[in-house]
Design an enzyme around this catalytic site. Sequence first.
Site, PDB file in Angstrom:
ATOM      1  N   HIS A   1      36.504 -17.016  -8.173  1.00  0.00           N
ATOM      2  CA  HIS A   1      37.091 -18.285  -8.631  1.00  0.00           C
ATOM      3  C   HIS A   1      36.760 -18.529 -10.105  1.00  0.00           C
ATOM      4  CE1 HIS A   1      36.494 -19.671  -4.227  1.00  0.00           C
ATOM      5  NE2 HIS A   1      37.797 -19.579  -4.416  1.00  0.00           N
TER       6      HIS A   1
ATOM      7  N   CYS B   1      30.371 -25.088  -4.968  1.00  0.00           N
ATOM      8  CA  CYS B   1      31.121 -24.853  -3.716  1.00  0.00           C
ATOM      9  C   CYS B   1      30.654 -25.732  -2.574  1.00  0.00           C
ATOM     10  CB  CYS B   1      30.935 -23.437  -3.203  1.00  0.00           C
ATOM     11  SG  CYS B   1      30.799 -22.176  -4.385  1.00  0.00           S
TER      12      CYS B   1
HETATM   13  C1  CIR Z   1      34.862 -17.363   0.468  1.00  0.00           C
HETATM   14  O1  CIR Z   1      35.019 -16.166   0.189  1.00  0.00           O
HETATM   15  O2  CIR Z   1      35.804 -18.136   0.567  1.00  0.00           O
HETATM   16  C2  CIR Z   1      33.454 -17.864   0.680  1.00  0.00           C
HETATM   17  N1  CIR Z   1      32.658 -16.855   1.289  1.00  0.00           N
HETATM   18  C3  CIR Z   1      32.831 -18.299  -0.614  1.00  0.00           C
HETATM   19  C4  CIR Z   1      33.529 -19.480  -1.210  1.00  0.00           C
HETATM   20  C5  CIR Z   1      32.864 -19.948  -2.440  1.00  0.00           C
HETATM   21  N2  CIR Z   1      33.521 -21.119  -2.920  1.00  0.00           N
HETATM   22  C6  CIR Z   1      33.544 -21.490  -4.177  1.00  0.00           C
HETATM   23  O3  CIR Z   1      33.068 -20.760  -5.043  1.00  0.00           O
HETATM   24  N3  CIR Z   1      34.175 -22.594  -4.480  1.00  0.00           N
END
Ligand code: CIR
Length: 265
Positions: free
Chosen positions: A159, A247
């Site tokens: 991201h 996150c």
């Molecule tokens: C994913 O791959 O969607 C989750 N394991 C990690 C999401 C992390 N989210 C973020 O950086 N906003």
Amino acid sequence: MIALVRPVSKAFAHALVQDPTGCRPDPDRARAEHEAYVDALARLVDAVIEVPADDEAPDACFVEDTVVVAGGRALITRPGAPSRRGEVDAVAAALPAHLEVHRMRAPATLDGGDVLRVGRTLFVGRSGRTDAAGVEALRQVFGPVGYKVVEVSVRDALHLKCHASAVSDEVVLLAEGFADPALFDGVARVLTVHPDDAYAANIVAVGARVLVADGFPRVVDLLNSHGFDPMTVPVGEIARADGSLTCLSVLVSEAEDSRWPSVHP
Ligand code: CIR
């Protein structure tokens, strides 16, 4: 200011990871880190609201990806990973009543981790999770309430916010080499983080207080030297599931809503 969080799922070991050859993340260790994070966050905001846990959804704690909030509006996203699309309804139900709620429609996809708000600008990453229709949906919802949407190409990261985040409406933390600092010209001053500390360019800030991932003293020094008040939190296990600090929460200003009891009154 209030913060929405969601507990670590019992299925966290099955969280999506970019490197499938690595060890699986451990739910118990991640839960302990998450609790410490929520305790630290509670010192920054007026109230922390907990979205009910979802033990069927391994990535549910990464609540940031499910909703974008700005200007009194909330856009419920359609996450880029199909396995995460069921996470959004419980988050939508937990949002404070004062927000005008919009929903992203198929086939658009967007993860909130790609949306970096700096003052009245929303920088949005075009990543493996966020497509052109997702960016357009963001523009449709937030353009009318005064936000400029600026698209940024994201390569080599999950991201946009993996290696860039807002310390305030005027200051951005950016890992060297991740994006062109000129992107922020006229919007914010850029504090450059050493490439070895790229993970810690993702911080959570409210006022002068800043949560920083544990283990990055150079980033702590950088923030101190610019008048901020950093506080470190351990997130090693969260990081193994490709998560970072932003996150794990969604910040919502105008905290007057009192329908929800805070887990940290
Ligand atoms: C994913 O791959 O969607 C989750 N394991 C990690 C999401 C992390 N989210 C973020 O950086 N906003």
